[in-house]
Design an enzyme around this catalytic site. Structure first.
Site, short mmCIF file in Angstrom:
data_model
loop_
_atom_site.label_atom_id
_atom_site.label_comp_id
_atom_site.label_asym_id
_atom_site.label_seq_id
_atom_site.Cartn_x
_atom_site.Cartn_y
_atom_site.Cartn_z
N PHE A 149 -56.04 -38.85 54.23
CA PHE A 149 -55.46 -37.57 53.83
C PHE A 149 -54.16 -37.24 54.56
O PHE A 149 -53.37 -36.42 54.10
CB PHE A 149 -56.47 -36.42 54.05
CG PHE A 149 -56.55 -35.96 55.49
CD1 PHE A 149 -55.61 -35.08 56.01
CD2 PHE A 149 -57.56 -36.41 56.32
CE1 PHE A 149 -55.67 -34.67 57.33
CE2 PHE A 149 -57.63 -36.01 57.65
CZ PHE A 149 -56.68 -35.15 58.15
N CYS A 281 -52.01 -40.66 63.10
CA CYS A 281 -52.69 -41.75 63.81
C CYS A 281 -51.87 -42.20 65.01
O CYS A 281 -52.37 -42.94 65.85
CB CYS A 281 -52.94 -42.91 62.87
SG CYS A 281 -51.42 -43.65 62.32
P1 NAD Z 1 -61.44 -41.34 56.08
O1 NAD Z 1 -61.88 -42.62 56.70
O2 NAD Z 1 -62.42 -40.23 56.01
O3 NAD Z 1 -60.97 -41.59 54.56
C1 NAD Z 1 -60.06 -42.61 54.22
C2 NAD Z 1 -60.35 -43.08 52.80
O4 NAD Z 1 -61.68 -43.62 52.76
C3 NAD Z 1 -60.28 -41.98 51.76
O5 NAD Z 1 -59.58 -42.46 50.64
C4 NAD Z 1 -61.74 -41.68 51.44
O6 NAD Z 1 -61.93 -41.34 50.08
C5 NAD Z 1 -62.45 -42.99 51.74
N1 NAD Z 1 -63.80 -42.78 52.29
C6 NAD Z 1 -64.24 -41.75 53.03
N2 NAD Z 1 -65.55 -41.92 53.35
C7 NAD Z 1 -65.94 -43.08 52.78
C8 NAD Z 1 -67.17 -43.80 52.76
N3 NAD Z 1 -68.26 -43.35 53.37
N4 NAD Z 1 -67.21 -44.97 52.08
C9 NAD Z 1 -66.11 -45.44 51.45
N5 NAD Z 1 -64.92 -44.79 51.45
C10 NAD Z 1 -64.83 -43.64 52.10
O7 NAD Z 1 -60.11 -40.90 56.84
P2 NAD Z 1 -59.29 -39.55 56.68
O8 NAD Z 1 -60.07 -38.44 57.30
O9 NAD Z 1 -58.80 -39.38 55.30
O10 NAD Z 1 -58.02 -39.88 57.59
C11 NAD Z 1 -58.00 -39.70 58.98
C12 NAD Z 1 -58.27 -40.97 59.73
O11 NAD Z 1 -57.34 -41.97 59.35
C13 NAD Z 1 -58.10 -40.83 61.24
O12 NAD Z 1 -59.14 -41.52 61.88
C14 NAD Z 1 -56.76 -41.47 61.52
O13 NAD Z 1 -56.60 -41.98 62.83
C15 NAD Z 1 -56.78 -42.57 60.52
N6 NAD Z 1 -55.43 -43.05 60.22
C16 NAD Z 1 -55.08 -44.27 60.70
C17 NAD Z 1 -53.81 -44.76 60.47
C18 NAD Z 1 -53.40 -46.08 61.02
O14 NAD Z 1 -52.33 -46.55 60.66
N7 NAD Z 1 -54.18 -46.74 61.84
C19 NAD Z 1 -52.90 -44.00 59.73
C20 NAD Z 1 -53.31 -42.75 59.23
C21 NAD Z 1 -54.58 -42.30 59.49
#
Ligand code: NAD
Length: 488
Positions: A149, A281
């Protein structure tokens, strides 16, 4: 209420889902649209369209494929204000932060325009008498991206431009919390006159992700999100024989040495910790001072108190809300946990009330000092506007603390000594290093190089890694003998 549609085979189509979720403005709680809780049938329709498109797209010369990216770059630039406003409304970050996100996205489109050179192969003449050997790069097929998100626009662009420029076709799955930005991008994609099916978008959550992970037609997956889901996506995708790159969570440490410039360091650290309300992140999370810390602590406290919080389209605002009420509750709970562990709150941003936006998910800048280094808060990704301030006596102990971190997305040092900077660069166990930099975000030519629990896979997003990820190598060994050649 606007019910969002999928974009498949160059058409807007209704999802097969019967359930819909609210898309909510985190500053006001206004419901802006409904997003379908997509199904495996949606994924299947997108894969079919992508597979058909791949058969012809891969044969179009790279130099012609990138012409669509030049057009896309101009459309993104022409529409940057509207795209940025959409990001602010659905994610809460400020308009300036949203616009900066597009600058980074566009930079990746520009970089991918170099694919004709970037995907060139290698050639060795005469590896044996009369025999030549060469390697060419070919696209994989249908590839997909699953986005988080916190960057509704930019993150998809770490992958998409490279994937299609290399001759693959693509499926985008935006975060269900912020699907409006990519819907706007697809309106621009629709104006490119791309062959139908080269870029598709499906909305949804876990069901769509599982559909992508299990669909035999999808060859490669790029994921960005929390570490637990990154590990899951990597394992299940790889078990199904796919190429997967999965970027995960972070808890980024920043060391401030006694020889650092206090004013500059404090300003940069404040921007890093509180930019995008700490939901980056690459947000600095734990600030580790080495040696005397009175002056830097005072400066950070002053900086945190000055950070204006509110609605992201208001020009005087420097920090918006966090994404959901659940996030707010979770972050405030972590602050309480830190206090329970012995942390002292120097700046308390809990229970923030913003006039006119009383229902918003606001937390103001917070600083907690003196957390136990092995406590839960010191180890947990907070993903909110909270700085943990830790005091350590030596640079070696500070680096040891950095290296004890289970994440390895970013680590930074602030110093005026080249020798200390060099030691840190060499010894710190993280994939993106900042030296007098607060957000060490690689530009498009470099890989976004997370390590440890911040990344599962081999090849990262962006740059040459992206070209390698989105192509497979074919090595040809060729023999042509003089004796076979007819004389004429
Ligand atoms: P999230 O893991 O909740 O969701 C990411 C994606 O996974 C979404 O599209 C969501 O629909 C899907 N998803 C969620 N739960 C799922 C499940 N149980 N099974 C399968 N798919 C699922 O992450 P978020 O809250 O959207 O984003 C924040 C996180 O992303 C933080 O931990 C942040 O550090 C990380 N992030 C990392 C980077 C990087 O480059 N390393 C960049 C941006 C964000």
């Amino acid at each position: 209420m606007n019910k969002l549609q999928n974009y498949i085979n160059g058409q807007w189509v209704a999802s097969a889902a019967t359930d819909y979720w609210n898309v909510v403005n985190p500053a006001s709680q206004e419901v802006m649209a409904l997003v379908p809780a997509g199904t495996a049938a949606d994924v299947d329709a997108a894969v079919k369209s992508s597979e058909t498109a791949f058969a012809t797209w891969k044969r179009i010369p790279a130099g012609k494929r990138i012409q669509y990216l030049f057009k896309l770059k101009h459309l993104l630039e022409e529409n940057i204000d509207e795209l940025s406003k959409t990001i602010t409304l659905e994610s809460g970050k400020t308009f300036v932060e949203a616009k900066a996100e597009w600058v980074r996205a566009i930079e990746n489109v520009e970089n991918a325009c170099g694919i004709p050179a970037l995907m060139q192969g290698d050639f060795s003449e005469d590896i044996a008498t009369g025999i030549d050997e060469y390697m060419i790069r070919q696209p994989l097929g249908v590839c997909a991206c699953i986005a988080p998100f916190n960057f509704p626009g930019m993150i998809t662009f770490w992958f998409l431009p490279y994937a299609i420029a290399c001759g693959n076709t693509y499926i985008i799955k935006p975060s269900e919390k912020v699907p409006l930005t990519m819907a706007k991008v697809m309106e621009l994609v629709d104006r490119l006159d791309l062959p139908a099916g080269v870029i598709n978008m499906v909305h949804g959550g876990k069901t769509i992700v599982d559909g992508i992970l299990d669909h035999p037609g999808i060859k490669a997956i790029s994921f960005v999100g929390s570490s637990a889901i990154a590990r899951y996506v990597y394992s299940r995708g790889a078990a199904n024989g796919k190429r997967v790159q999965a970027q995960g969570g972070a808890k980024n440490p920043v060391i401030v040495l006694p020889d650092a410039d206090i004013d500059m360091t404090s300003q940069i650290v404040i921007d890093s910790v509180y930019g995008c309300a700490g939901q980056r992140c690459l947000a600095a999370s734990t600030i580790i001072t080495v040696g005397d810390h009175a002056a830097i602590t005072e400066s950070l406290v002053e900086g945190a108190k000055k950070r204006t919080t509110g609605f992201g389209l208001d020009e005087s605002v420097l920090m918006g809300p966090v994404i959901t009420p659940e996030s707010k509750t979770r972050i405030q709970g972590l602050i309480e946990k830190g206090i329970g562990e012995g942390g002292k709150v120097l700046v308390d941003g809990r229970n923030a009330k913003i006039p006119g936006y009383e229902k918003g998910n606001f937390i103001q800048p917070t600083i907690i000092e003196g957390l136990p280094l092995n406590g839960e808060l010191a180890r947990t990704e907070i993903f909110g506007p909270v700085m943990s301030l830790v005091h350590i006596n030596t640079i070696d102990d500070a680096i040891a603390y950095v290296n004890g971190n289970k994440y390895g997305n970013m680590a930074c040092v602030f110093t005026s000594s080249g020798l200390h900077a060099r030691k840190f660069r060499n010894e710190a166990d993280a994939g993106n290093i900042g030296i007098n930099i607060g957000v060490a975000a690689p530009v498009a030519q470099f890989p976004f190089s997370g390590w440890k629990e911040s990344f599962f896979g081999d090849l990262h997003g962006q740059g040459k890694h992206a070209v390698e990820f989105f192509t497979q190598t074919k090595v040809v060994i060729e023999r042509w003998l003089k004796e076979w050649t007819r004389k004429f």
